[in-house]
Write an enzyme that holds these catalytic residues in place. Sequence first.
Site, PDB file in Angstrom:
ATOM      1  N   PRO A  11       0.931  -1.278  -0.160  1.00  9.39           N
ATOM      2  CA  PRO A  11       0.034   0.071   0.242  1.00  9.39           C
ATOM      3  C   PRO A  11       0.792   1.289  -0.206  1.00  9.39           C
ATOM      4  O   PRO A  11       1.899   1.351   0.683  1.00  9.39           O
ATOM      5  CB  PRO A  11      -0.778  -0.120   1.153  1.00  9.39           C
ATOM      6  CG  PRO A  11      -0.382  -1.114   2.257  1.00  9.39           C
ATOM      7  CD  PRO A  11       0.422  -2.065   0.919  1.00  9.39           C
ATOM      8  N   ASN A  12       0.222   2.314  -0.763  1.00  9.51           N
ATOM      9  CA  ASN A  12       0.839   3.510  -0.704  1.00  9.51           C
ATOM     10  C   ASN A  12       2.265   3.566  -1.656  1.00  9.51           C
ATOM     11  O   ASN A  12       2.681   4.769  -1.970  1.00  9.51           O
ATOM     12  CB  ASN A  12       1.114   4.199   0.521  1.00  9.51           C
ATOM     13  CG  ASN A  12      -0.266   4.205   1.269  1.00  9.51           C
ATOM     14  OD1 ASN A  12      -0.998   4.993   0.890  1.00  9.51           O
ATOM     15  ND2 ASN A  12      -0.224   3.619   2.378  1.00  9.51           N
ATOM     16  N   ARG A  19       4.967  10.868  -2.652  1.00  9.55           N
ATOM     17  CA  ARG A  19       4.807  10.727  -1.165  1.00  9.55           C
ATOM     18  C   ARG A  19       6.048  10.909  -0.425  1.00  9.55           C
ATOM     19  O   ARG A  19       7.026  10.072  -0.660  1.00  9.55           O
ATOM     20  CB  ARG A  19       4.323   9.106  -1.220  1.00  9.55           C
ATOM     21  CG  ARG A  19       4.203   8.533   0.321  1.00  9.55           C
ATOM     22  CD  ARG A  19       4.357   7.048   0.351  1.00  9.55           C
ATOM     23  NE  ARG A  19       4.141   6.818   1.628  1.00  9.55           N
ATOM     24  CZ  ARG A  19       4.366   5.366   1.985  1.00  9.55           C
ATOM     25  NH1 ARG A  19       4.835   4.466   1.098  1.00  9.55           N
ATOM     26  NH2 ARG A  19       4.069   4.848   3.183  1.00  9.55           N
ATOM     27  N   TYR A  24      11.430   8.731   0.895  1.00 10.38           N
ATOM     28  CA  TYR A  24      11.230   7.921  -0.220  1.00 10.38           C
ATOM     29  C   TYR A  24      11.855   8.122  -1.356  1.00 10.38           C
ATOM     30  O   TYR A  24      12.056   7.221  -2.291  1.00 10.38           O
ATOM     31  CB  TYR A  24       9.690   7.413  -0.274  1.00 10.38           C
ATOM     32  CG  TYR A  24       9.290   6.761   0.914  1.00 10.38           C
ATOM     33  CD1 TYR A  24       9.523   5.358   1.390  1.00 10.38           C
ATOM     34  CD2 TYR A  24       8.208   7.440   1.620  1.00 10.38           C
ATOM     35  CE1 TYR A  24       9.043   4.805   2.737  1.00 10.38           C
ATOM     36  CE2 TYR A  24       7.516   6.949   2.642  1.00 10.38           C
ATOM     37  CZ  TYR A  24       7.964   5.800   3.274  1.00 10.38           C
ATOM     38  OH  TYR A  24       7.350   5.018   4.223  1.00 10.38           O
ATOM     39  N   ASN A  75       8.161  -5.764  -1.237  1.00 15.13           N
ATOM     40  CA  ASN A  75       8.113  -4.569  -0.302  1.00 15.13           C
ATOM     41  C   ASN A  75       6.740  -4.559   0.263  1.00 15.13           C
ATOM     42  O   ASN A  75       5.712  -3.872  -0.409  1.00 15.13           O
ATOM     43  CB  ASN A  75       8.527  -3.084  -1.066  1.00 15.13           C
ATOM     44  CG  ASN A  75       8.537  -2.118  -0.141  1.00 15.13           C
ATOM     45  OD1 ASN A  75       7.965  -2.365   1.111  1.00 15.13           O
ATOM     46  ND2 ASN A  75       9.239  -0.892  -0.411  1.00 15.13           N
ATOM     47  N   ALA A  78       3.443  -0.885   4.628  1.00 11.69           N
ATOM     48  CA  ALA A  78       2.830  -1.092   6.071  1.00 11.69           C
ATOM     49  C   ALA A  78       2.226  -2.512   6.388  1.00 11.69           C
ATOM     50  O   ALA A  78       2.326  -2.877   7.712  1.00 11.69           O
ATOM     51  CB  ALA A  78       1.578  -0.052   6.030  1.00 11.69           C
ATOM     52  N   GLU A  99      13.034  -9.303   0.965  1.00 11.96           N
ATOM     53  CA  GLU A  99      12.292  -8.429   1.328  1.00 11.96           C
ATOM     54  C   GLU A  99      12.802  -7.009   1.126  1.00 11.96           C
ATOM     55  O   GLU A  99      13.995  -6.785   1.488  1.00 11.96           O
ATOM     56  CB  GLU A  99      11.781  -8.482   2.767  1.00 11.96           C
ATOM     57  CG  GLU A  99      10.944  -7.377   3.425  1.00 11.96           C
ATOM     58  CD  GLU A  99      10.632  -7.576   5.174  1.00 11.96           C
ATOM     59  OE1 GLU A  99      11.190  -8.768   5.536  1.00 11.96           O
ATOM     60  OE2 GLU A  99      10.126  -6.799   5.713  1.00 11.96           O
ATOM     61  N   HIS A 101      12.801  -2.576   1.655  1.00 14.66           N
ATOM     62  CA  HIS A 101      12.149  -1.313   2.105  1.00 14.66           C
ATOM     63  C   HIS A 101      13.059  -0.277   1.792  1.00 14.66           C
ATOM     64  O   HIS A 101      14.318  -0.284   1.847  1.00 14.66           O
ATOM     65  CB  HIS A 101      12.163  -1.405   3.554  1.00 14.66           C
ATOM     66  CG  HIS A 101      11.307  -2.404   4.228  1.00 14.66           C
ATOM     67  ND1 HIS A 101      10.061  -2.182   4.474  1.00 14.66           N
ATOM     68  CD2 HIS A 101      11.633  -3.703   4.816  1.00 14.66           C
ATOM     69  CE1 HIS A 101       9.560  -3.587   5.033  1.00 14.66           C
ATOM     70  NE2 HIS A 101      10.452  -4.216   5.272  1.00 14.66           N
ATOM     71  N   ARG A 108      13.362   4.232  11.949  1.00 20.62           N
ATOM     72  CA  ARG A 108      12.246   5.291  12.058  1.00 20.62           C
ATOM     73  C   ARG A 108      11.554   4.817  13.387  1.00 20.62           C
ATOM     74  O   ARG A 108      11.646   4.177  14.308  1.00 20.62           O
ATOM     75  CB  ARG A 108      11.387   4.799  10.750  1.00 20.62           C
ATOM     76  CG  ARG A 108      12.224   5.453   9.705  1.00 20.62           C
ATOM     77  CD  ARG A 108      11.324   4.955   8.390  1.00 20.62           C
ATOM     78  NE  ARG A 108      10.231   5.955   8.283  1.00 20.62           N
ATOM     79  CZ  ARG A 108       9.171   6.040   7.505  1.00 20.62           C
ATOM     80  NH1 ARG A 108       9.412   4.851   6.410  1.00 20.62           N
ATOM     81  NH2 ARG A 108       8.274   6.353   7.350  1.00 20.62           N
TER      82      ARG A 108
HETATM   83  C1  DQA Z   1       8.171   0.777   3.647  1.00 19.22           C
HETATM   84  C2  DQA Z   1       8.370   1.176   5.085  1.00 19.22           C
HETATM   85  C3  DQA Z   1       7.164   0.844   5.896  1.00 19.22           C
HETATM   86  O1  DQA Z   1       7.224   0.999   7.254  1.00 19.22           O
HETATM   87  C4  DQA Z   1       5.908   1.872   5.023  1.00 19.22           C
HETATM   88  O2  DQA Z   1       4.831   1.726   5.911  1.00 19.22           O
HETATM   89  C5  DQA Z   1       5.919   1.744   3.964  1.00 19.22           C
HETATM   90  C6  DQA Z   1       7.272   1.611   2.823  1.00 19.22           C
HETATM   91  C7  DQA Z   1       9.627   1.325   2.886  1.00 19.22           C
HETATM   92  O3  DQA Z   1       9.724   1.040   1.663  1.00 19.22           O
HETATM   93  O4  DQA Z   1      10.392   2.115   3.459  1.00 19.22           O
HETATM   94  O5  DQA Z   1       4.706   2.159   3.275  1.00 19.22           O
HETATM   95  O6  DQA Z   1       8.137  -0.309   3.227  1.00 19.22           O
END
Ligand code: DQA
Length: 147
Positions: A11-12, A19, A24, A75, A78, A99, A101, A108
């Site tokens: 998501p997102n 964003r 990011y 990835n 959340a 995985e 990120h 964080r």
């Molecule tokens: C994320 C880190 C997560 O905590 C966050 O909710 C994201 C992006 C990252 O790519 O740094 O949406 O996965």
Amino acid sequence: MSKLITVLNGPNLNLLGKREPEIYGHDTLMDVEEECSGLAQALGFSCRFQQSNYEGQLIDWIQAAREDSAGIIINPAAYSHTSIGILDALHTFEGPVLEVHVSNIHKRESFRHHSYVSERAEGVIAGFGVQGYSMAIQRMATLLQGK
Ligand code: DQA
């Protein structure tokens, strides 16, 4: 062996580049997809790049990857921190899982420090910006070539 690497984004991440760019960066998910596809091809693989804001959709795609993919790069965004459903789906997948990120989740908020997905992942890349995806493709190619 299948030459397909499934790359999943939670998501997102469709808003990557727009964003919170201070966290990011400015590259979009389409930029990342192009980079991953080019690199995978150069290494003798292909990649299917997918993004969803819905947990169930990500689970369906993990189940689909069981049928045709050699490895999964994910990835989970959340859902990393909440989803036992995604972890369970990944446990049904037989190939390697990596995985990614974009940000360093350990630097964080404390709720980002734990990822359920990490329990299944062969490796975790965090805090290398979108370059982490290329690093994951490279590592996946190495794992799949059995080196
Ligand atoms: C994320 C880190 C997560 O905590 C966050 O909710 C994201 C992006 C990252 O790519 O740094 O949406 O996965």
